[in-house]
Design a protein around this motif. Structure first.
Motif, PDB file in Angstrom:
ATOM      1  N   ASN A 125       0.825  -1.214   0.000  1.00  0.00           N
ATOM      2  CA  ASN A 125       0.000   0.000   0.000  1.00  0.00           C
ATOM      3  C   ASN A 125       0.854   1.256   0.000  1.00  0.00           C
ATOM      4  N   ASP A 126       1.925   1.218   0.825  1.00  0.00           N
ATOM      5  CA  ASP A 126       2.839   2.367   0.826  1.00  0.00           C
ATOM      6  C   ASP A 126       3.480   2.552  -0.543  1.00  0.00           C
ATOM      7  N   LEU A 127       3.771   1.449  -1.227  1.00  0.00           N
ATOM      8  CA  LEU A 127       4.389   1.542  -2.544  1.00  0.00           C
ATOM      9  C   LEU A 127       3.433   2.196  -3.544  1.00  0.00           C
ATOM     10  N   LYS A 128       2.140   1.866  -3.462  1.00  0.00           N
ATOM     11  CA  LYS A 128       1.168   2.506  -4.347  1.00  0.00           C
ATOM     12  C   LYS A 128       1.102   4.008  -4.088  1.00  0.00           C
ATOM     13  N   GLN A 129       1.107   4.353  -2.800  1.00  0.00           N
ATOM     14  CA  GLN A 129       1.089   5.778  -2.469  1.00  0.00           C
ATOM     15  C   GLN A 129       2.334   6.481  -2.988  1.00  0.00           C
ATOM     16  N   GLU A 173       1.978   7.219  -6.609  1.00  0.00           N
ATOM     17  CA  GLU A 173       1.136   8.396  -6.824  1.00  0.00           C
ATOM     18  C   GLU A 173       1.908   9.683  -6.549  1.00  0.00           C
ATOM     19  N   GLN A 174       2.715   9.652  -5.468  1.00  0.00           N
ATOM     20  CA  GLN A 174       3.525  10.828  -5.154  1.00  0.00           C
ATOM     21  C   GLN A 174       4.563  11.087  -6.246  1.00  0.00           C
ATOM     22  N   ILE A 175       5.136  10.031  -6.818  1.00  0.00           N
ATOM     23  CA  ILE A 175       6.123  10.210  -7.902  1.00  0.00           C
ATOM     24  C   ILE A 175       5.451  10.838  -9.127  1.00  0.00           C
ATOM     25  N   ARG A 176       4.199  10.426  -9.392  1.00  0.00           N
ATOM     26  CA  ARG A 176       3.495  11.019 -10.521  1.00  0.00           C
ATOM     27  C   ARG A 176       3.261  12.514 -10.307  1.00  0.00           C
TER      28      ARG A 176
END
Length: 639
Positions: A500-504, A507-510
């Protein structure tokens, strides 16, 4: 010592007298917690009565009565009345509340509070945590106290009322102690209780100072004779007070005389001790004037403050370094992504230039252009559809990879668990003690599924033979397997959290890709600011270290000078003691010699008197004999 005992008795008598005039100075105490009444020089800590207990008794055990039989109204009714006193403490001032929270945290930490303490917890504690703190503080007064399990919201206000807390803590506030409008009142009650604990400790220390007044552990002050004298004095004074008199000089003088007889007070010894105390006090004042101010203590305080500032600066510097490292890591990641994006952009530009050049070299008819545009739209739709399917395939691939990674990790954990247990059982490697020449090691990535099943079957057959010999070890391994299963589940949950942290993070990288230019400029500016702040902090740290070293050297020199002066004064005192002892010895020797000479002179005088008396008696006998002879001769002549 007798004088100290009398002074304590006098203080306890004065504290019991009723006040006819209200003290105006008490209203000026704003930032202090009100204290409870004490009698006989000891803290009065009664057992908390039940909530329904409403009877009040007087000093002599009888209930208070009022009516025509009372000659005058007693002013002591204010102690047991129901009039509400306004709390003069600024409990709604945030700075005062924070100060009280710090004092509460220090007290609980110093006394070894068993629960968890944190500034966040003390900002808005729950009712359960408040009751735990109240019970811990109250046990400092009464070690046998135990908080009841039921109706705690009613018991705490009742206990505060029983120990004469001057303000009201409602029962409704106990249901929501951590609320902003109720926590300051509850905090004020805890601070008042802490003040009572400190007073109780100080009074116990005073009792230890005067514990050698009585012989054979018999405290006369708490004995029957002292209580009888004190009760007689209190009864007489109170009866006169109720009759309208305001002075009790005769009772005071009689009470002091009886106390002196009871404690065998030597007034001459008291006078000599008082004179000696005055001499020593003047000597202490002279020494204090010579030493002026205690610069060593101020330097120590400055050193402690500077050390605290140094620790804060070091922690701040470490936080800055970690923050700088994080920023550098993020900058490096962004720079790598920027390089890949720039390379991709350049390839696209190169491809676009080639297509433009090809377009310029070709000649198309309007029909060709229309056909190309139609094909272009179809291709764009196809590209959009394929890109969407590609995204779905990538997402499905990512989910499958995550699931495969989880299964792989579980398999690796199981294999690691198996290998660990096999090594503990001395079954791996093949030459181990319990392996019996068989290879029990599992290599999941070197063989197929069929060979894995065959290897598993062979391993199970061999293990069944070993189970009959190690049943006791098998039970121990089963227990360890349960614990490892729990840890495996915990690891799986941690993996889900990390996914889940990786998905977040994706999103932050985008988002960071969209604001890359502004972020790079802001990062450069912040790096310059942090560099300037780090240089300033290092310069300030060097300056503080220099000041601390200088102050410490000066304080050490002053300490050595004070120690030298102390040894000099100690030598002078020992010399004076020796001279006084020699003078006393010479005085005692002279007195003994004078007494011996006086006794010898009295013996000589007594012997001389006896001789004179015996001689006088002999002379008187001879004279009487002569007179008798004369009388006889005269009688013969007459006849």
């Amino acid at each position: 010592m007798e004088r100290g005992r009398l002074s304590r008795a006098a203080v306890s008598r004065q504290s019991d007298l009723p006040m006819r005039v209200q003290d105006s100075n008490r209203t000026s105490m704003v930032y202090t917690t009100p204290q409870s009444k004490h009698s006989f020089g000891k803290l009065n800590v009664p057992k908390p009565p039940s909530v329904t207990s409403e009877r009040r008794t007087s000093f002599f055990g009888a209930r208070r009565t009022s009516g025509a039989s009372m000659p005058r109204n007693s002013t002591m009714s204010g102690f047991g009345g129901t009039e509400k006193i306004k709390d003069a403490r600024p409990l709604h001032d945030k700075s005062f509340v924070q100060q009280c929270i710090r004092q509460l945290h220090e007290f609980l930490s110093e006394q070894g509070y068993p629960g968890t303490l944190s500034s966040k917890t003390l900002q808005s504690p729950s009712t359960k945590e408040f009751v735990k703190m109240f019970e811990f503080i109250y046990r400092q007064l009464d070690p046998t106290f135990e908080m009841p399990n039921s109706k705690v919201e009613e018991e705490v206000p009742a206990m505060l009322k029983a120990i004469r807390y001057p303000f009201v803590l409602s029962k409704c506030s106990m249901y929501s102690v951590g609320a902003p409008h109720t926590w300051p009142q509850a905090l004020g009650a805890l601070m008042w209780l802490i003040d009572n604990v400190k007073i109780y400790w100080s009074l116990n220390k005073q009792e230890l100072l005067f514990s050698d007044f009585c012989e054979e552990s018999d405290n006369i002050e708490e004995g029957v004779e002292y209580n009888k004298l004190f009760l007689d004095y209190t009864a007489g004074s109170y009866s006169k007070f109720m009759q309208g008199e305001d002075s009790f000089e005769d009772e005071d003088e009689t009470f002091l005389t009886k106390l002196k007889k009871l404690y065998n007070v030597d007034e001459a010894l008291l006078a000599s001790m008082e004179e000696k105390h005055q001499i020593l006090s003047s000597e202490v004042e002279r020494l204090e004037k010579e030493s002026h101010t205690d610069r060593l203590m101020t330097k120590r305080m400055e050193k402690v403050k500077l050390q605290a500032d140094l620790k804060k600066l070091q922690s701040y510097r470490s936080s800055l370094e970690t923050f700088k490292a994080n920023l550098e890591n993020k900058a490096s990641e962004l720079a790598d992504e920027l390089e890949t994006t720039v390379g991709h952009l350049e390839s696209l530009k190169h491809e676009s230039d080639e297509l433009q050049q090809l377009l310029k070299n070709q000649k198309f008819t309007p029909a060709d252009v229309e056909r190309i545009n139609r094909e272009k739209r179809e291709l764009q739709q196809t590209i959009a559809r394929l890109s969407k399917s590609l995204e779905d395939a990538e997402q499905h691939k990512w989910n499958e990879e995550i699931a495969l990674a989880k299964v792989k990790e579980k398999a690796e954990l199981k294999v690691a668990e198996y290998h660990k247990l096999a090594r503990k059982l001395k079954m791996i490697p093949q030459s181990a003690e319990n392996a019996c020449g068989h290879d029990f090691e599992i290599r999941p990535f070197e063989c197929g599924s069929g060979s894995m099943v065959q290897h598993k079957t062979q391993t199970q057959i061999l293990l069944r033979k070993l189970i009959s010999d190690v049943e006791e070890e098998n039970s121990r391994l089963a227990n360890s397997k349960l614990s490892l299963d729990e840890s495996c589940e915990q690891v799986n949950s941690n993996i889900m959290d990390k996914s889940n942290d990786l998905k977040q993070l994706r999103e932050q990288i985008r988002k960071l890709d969209e604001h890359l230019d502004g972020g790079m400029q802001e990062l450069a500016r912040e790096e310059q600011e942090w560099a300037v702040e780090v240089d300033t902090a290092e310069n300030h740290l060097k300056l503080l270290e220099k000041k601390v070293n200088c102050g410490y050297d000066e304080a050490v020199q002053q300490l050595k000078a004070a120690q030298q002066q102390y040894h000099l004064v100690l030598q002078e005192t020992n010399e004076e003691r020796r001279i006084v002892a020699n003078n006393l010895a010479s005085a005692f020797t002279t007195a003994a010699n004078h007494l011996a000479v006086s006794e010898k002179a009295q013996e000589d005088l007594h012997a001389r008197v006896q001789r004179i008396c015996s001689k006088a008696v002999e002379e008187d006998e001879s004279t009487i004999q002569k007179m008798r002879e004369i009388l006889k001769s005269m009688a013969h002549k007459d006849s």
